[in-house]
Design a protein around this motif. Structure first.
Motif, PDB file in Angstrom:
ATOM      1  N   ASP A   1      36.822 -19.613 114.744  1.00 52.01           N
ATOM      2  CA  ASP A   1      37.220 -20.058 116.086  1.00 52.01           C
ATOM      3  C   ASP A   1      36.182 -19.730 117.151  1.00 52.01           C
ATOM      4  O   ASP A   1      36.428 -19.929 118.349  1.00 52.01           O
ATOM      5  N   SER A   2      35.043 -19.229 116.742  1.00 47.44           N
ATOM      6  CA  SER A   2      34.018 -18.817 117.701  1.00 47.44           C
ATOM      7  C   SER A   2      33.320 -20.027 118.324  1.00 47.44           C
ATOM      8  O   SER A   2      32.964 -20.971 117.620  1.00 47.44           O
TER       9      SER A   2
ATOM     10  N   ARG B   1      30.009  -6.918 118.867  1.00 45.68           N
ATOM     11  CA  ARG B   1      30.364  -8.220 119.422  1.00 45.68           C
ATOM     12  C   ARG B   1      29.198  -9.200 119.443  1.00 45.68           C
ATOM     13  O   ARG B   1      29.383 -10.375 119.766  1.00 45.68           O
TER      14      ARG B   1
ATOM     15  N   LEU C   1      28.791 -17.823 109.463  1.00 41.74           N
ATOM     16  CA  LEU C   1      29.388 -17.755 110.797  1.00 41.74           C
ATOM     17  C   LEU C   1      30.769 -18.414 110.798  1.00 41.74           C
ATOM     18  O   LEU C   1      31.738 -17.859 111.329  1.00 41.74           O
TER      19      LEU C   1
ATOM     20  N   TRP D   1      30.390 -19.953 119.218  1.00 42.50           N
ATOM     21  CA  TRP D   1      29.051 -19.928 118.633  1.00 42.50           C
ATOM     22  C   TRP D   1      29.010 -20.746 117.337  1.00 42.50           C
ATOM     23  O   TRP D   1      28.000 -21.375 117.020  1.00 42.50           O
ATOM     24  N   TYR D   2      30.123 -20.758 116.612  1.00 45.90           N
ATOM     25  CA  TYR D   2      30.166 -21.587 115.397  1.00 45.90           C
ATOM     26  C   TYR D   2      30.157 -23.071 115.755  1.00 45.90           C
ATOM     27  O   TYR D   2      29.498 -23.873 115.084  1.00 45.90           O
TER      28      TYR D   2
ATOM     29  N   PHE E   1      33.943 -16.243 111.512  1.00 44.16           N
ATOM     30  CA  PHE E   1      34.388 -16.436 112.898  1.00 44.16           C
ATOM     31  C   PHE E   1      34.676 -17.930 113.132  1.00 44.16           C
ATOM     32  O   PHE E   1      33.987 -18.580 113.907  1.00 44.16           O
TER      33      PHE E   1
ATOM     34  N   GLU F   1      24.361 -17.567 115.151  1.00 42.54           N
ATOM     35  CA  GLU F   1      24.049 -18.874 115.727  1.00 42.54           C
ATOM     36  C   GLU F   1      22.573 -18.973 116.088  1.00 42.54           C
ATOM     37  O   GLU F   1      21.937 -20.016 115.874  1.00 42.54           O
TER      38      GLU F   1
ATOM     39  N   GLU G   1      28.235 -12.726 116.217  1.00 44.35           N
ATOM     40  CA  GLU G   1      28.443 -14.180 116.241  1.00 44.35           C
ATOM     41  C   GLU G   1      27.235 -14.899 116.846  1.00 44.35           C
ATOM     42  O   GLU G   1      26.736 -15.890 116.283  1.00 44.35           O
ATOM     43  N   GLU G   2      26.779 -14.396 117.975  1.00 43.57           N
ATOM     44  CA  GLU G   2      25.622 -15.028 118.604  1.00 43.57           C
ATOM     45  C   GLU G   2      24.381 -14.899 117.731  1.00 43.57           C
ATOM     46  O   GLU G   2      23.578 -15.840 117.627  1.00 43.57           O
TER      47      GLU G   2
END
Length: 292
Positions: free
Chosen positions: A251-252, A216, A245, A254-255, A249, A223, A219-220
């Motif tokens: 819909d993140s 998990r 990213l 972080w994006y 992802f 970024e 994503e971070e």
């Protein structure tokens, strides 16, 4: 010079005197015998194997795990190289595990696997060893040596015994352990990022992506790479990290942060398909990032 022998008459007198004293004579003989025993050895009769095993199980039922370990230890010693010894060693590992004596459980499990690598219970011994490591995983702020050992033991279980009943649980715990290790890398990476040590931060975030891409934290990590590369003025790498990213992802949150950071610099995400990032994702997911 002629050899002089003891006076036979004097020696006979000593012996006759000792014999006439009965038990007291033994003391007299001991006094002139430097090799006489000073103690009586204790003879412990063998207890039937099934009785020792049942007593160990009874201790387990009473949650007296220390007592159970002793019973199974006695069984192992008294019936060495027998099937009872094999069972006793496995139960020793289990009793230590239940008693939260995890290092002792690990040692007993290792001994079992060394002695009985092909037995029907070898998978369970491996599972006990892995779980004993897993139970000692510390929080993410501390050294993760236990996490590394747990991961190795869990992976060995899946690789050596893929069809065992413990394989499914091991796979789930592998993912949790990998997430823990990734979390530690992220913590260190953030530490460097806050102190503007951008190269060191980048190395940590790259490790998360290359080693723990399915966790998990990915994503971070992507970024944070955008942040670090932008701070160093390496805009092409920042654009590439943001593009990967966004592709993986979209819909993140972080994006969204990465996209906004690029926009503030007058840039847009742009993927370089030959980059290590794109190759990492395509090799793991089986598809290119741009195809998503």
């Amino acid at each position: 010079m002629p050899v002089t022998y003891p006076n036979r008459g004097a020696l006979a007198a000593v012996l006759l005197t000792a014999l006439s004293l009965g038990l007291g004579g033994c003391d007299a003989l001991d006094s002139i015998n430097p090799f006489a025993e000073k103690y009586k050895p204790e003879v412990i009769p063998d207890v039937p194997a099934d009785k020792l095993y049942s007593e160990g199980l009874a201790k387990m039922e009473d949650s007296d795990f220390e007592g159970a370990v002793k019973k199974f230890g006695d069984l192992d010693k008294q019936y060495a190289y027998s099937d009872w010894s094999r069972k006793a060693l496995l139960m020793t590992a289990y009793a230590n595990y239940e008693g939260q004596k995890y290092d002792d459980a690990i040692n007993a499990s290792k001994r079992y696997l060394q002695r009985h690598p092909a037995s029907k219970d070898a998978a369970y011994a491996q599972y006990l060893m892995a779980m004993s490591q897993y139970k000692q995983i510390p929080d993410v702020t501390r050294d993760q040596d236990r996490s590394e050992k747990a991961l190795v033991a869990l992976q060995e279980l899946v690789q050596k015994y893929p069809t065992s009943e413990y394989s499914s649980d091991a796979k789930a715990k592998i993912q949790i352990t990998r997430d823990q290790l990734a979390g530690k890398e992220m913590e260190v990476g953030r530490f460097y990022l806050e102190r503007r040590n951008f190269p060191a931060a980048i190395n940590r975030f790259r490790d998360v992506i290359s080693k723990y891409q399915t966790t998990r934290h990915t994503e971070e990590a992507l970024e944070r790479l955008v942040e670090a590369y932008m701070a160093l003025g390496i805009t092409q790498e920042a654009q590439n990290a943001a593009a990967v990213l966004g592709h993986n992802f979209p819909d993140s949150p972080w994006y969204k942060d990465a996209y906004a950071l690029l926009q503030n610099g007058g840039l847009q995400p742009r993927e370089e398909k030959t980059s290590w990032l794109s190759k990492t994702f395509s090799s793991i997911t089986g598809r290119t990032a741009s195809a998503q």
